[in-house]
Design an enzyme around this catalytic site. Sequence first.
Site, PDB file in Angstrom:
ATOM      1  N   ASP A 105       0.825  -1.208   0.000  1.00 48.09           N
ATOM      2  CA  ASP A 105       0.000   0.000   0.000  1.00 48.09           C
ATOM      3  C   ASP A 105       0.859   1.257   0.000  1.00 48.09           C
ATOM      4  OD1 ASP A 105       0.842  -0.388   2.641  1.00 48.09           O
ATOM      5  OD2 ASP A 105      -1.104   0.056   3.525  1.00 48.09           O
ATOM      6  N   ASP A 108       7.212   4.066   3.083  1.00 46.84           N
ATOM      7  CA  ASP A 108       7.657   5.345   3.642  1.00 46.84           C
ATOM      8  C   ASP A 108       9.124   5.237   4.045  1.00 46.84           C
ATOM      9  OD1 ASP A 108       7.115   3.966   6.104  1.00 46.84           O
ATOM     10  OD2 ASP A 108       5.258   5.056   6.375  1.00 46.84           O
ATOM     11  N   LYS A 136       6.484   7.697  -0.005  1.00 44.51           N
ATOM     12  CA  LYS A 136       6.880   8.927   0.681  1.00 44.51           C
ATOM     13  C   LYS A 136       8.389   9.122   0.518  1.00 44.51           C
ATOM     14  CE  LYS A 136       3.364   8.829   4.336  1.00 44.51           C
ATOM     15  NZ  LYS A 136       3.166   8.793   5.804  1.00 44.51           N
ATOM     16  N   ASP A 164      -4.987   2.560   7.651  1.00 38.51           N
ATOM     17  CA  ASP A 164      -5.766   2.631   8.882  1.00 38.51           C
ATOM     18  C   ASP A 164      -5.129   3.529   9.925  1.00 38.51           C
ATOM     19  OD1 ASP A 164      -4.598   0.479  11.319  1.00 38.51           O
ATOM     20  OD2 ASP A 164      -3.625   0.580   9.366  1.00 38.51           O
TER      21      ASP A 164
END
Length: 180
Positions: A105, A108, A136, A164
């Site tokens: 998903d 980072d 990111k 989430d």
Amino acid sequence: MNKDNIRIKDKEFKPYLPAEELDRIITELAERINRDYAGRSPILFPMLNGAFMFAADLVKKITLECRISMLKVSSYQGLQSTNKVQDLIGLQECIENEDVIIIEDIVDTGVTMAHVLDMLKDKKPKSIAICSLLFKPDKFTKDYRIDYIGKSIPNEFVVGYGFDYDGYGRNLPDIYSLAE
């Protein structure tokens, strides 16, 4: 997309990426994978829990002959990465001499994916590619390539579409970012 801010637990989130834009991004990723893997049969490894919605939509658009097997690791608690990765559901497939595509998903810091890459490389696959819906770049601290990036985003905390906050918000069809 809901144009209003939403509240999850004790935090407020603002609209960020609508479902229609996510669908366009996912279609483009699937087209690239279909083109790059034409004539091959990769094993797709969605990363649970976060990538379940993205992976479901992506694999429906992948027209290749492929297998799907899930992996689950965890490094998040609340709004922060713990930088400690736990294997929760490990590798169940023989991947020696196979093409592997990890479906994530978000990347980072890159710590979780580095752990997964090390685990998979030990099993001697023919190739490993990473497909991440979000990336990111400002937080990324590792030195590996992400082959398929849906969208680069700033260092913002997001929920919805599988992402989430303490287990809540995964079911939202759109992505929201922290408003506070």
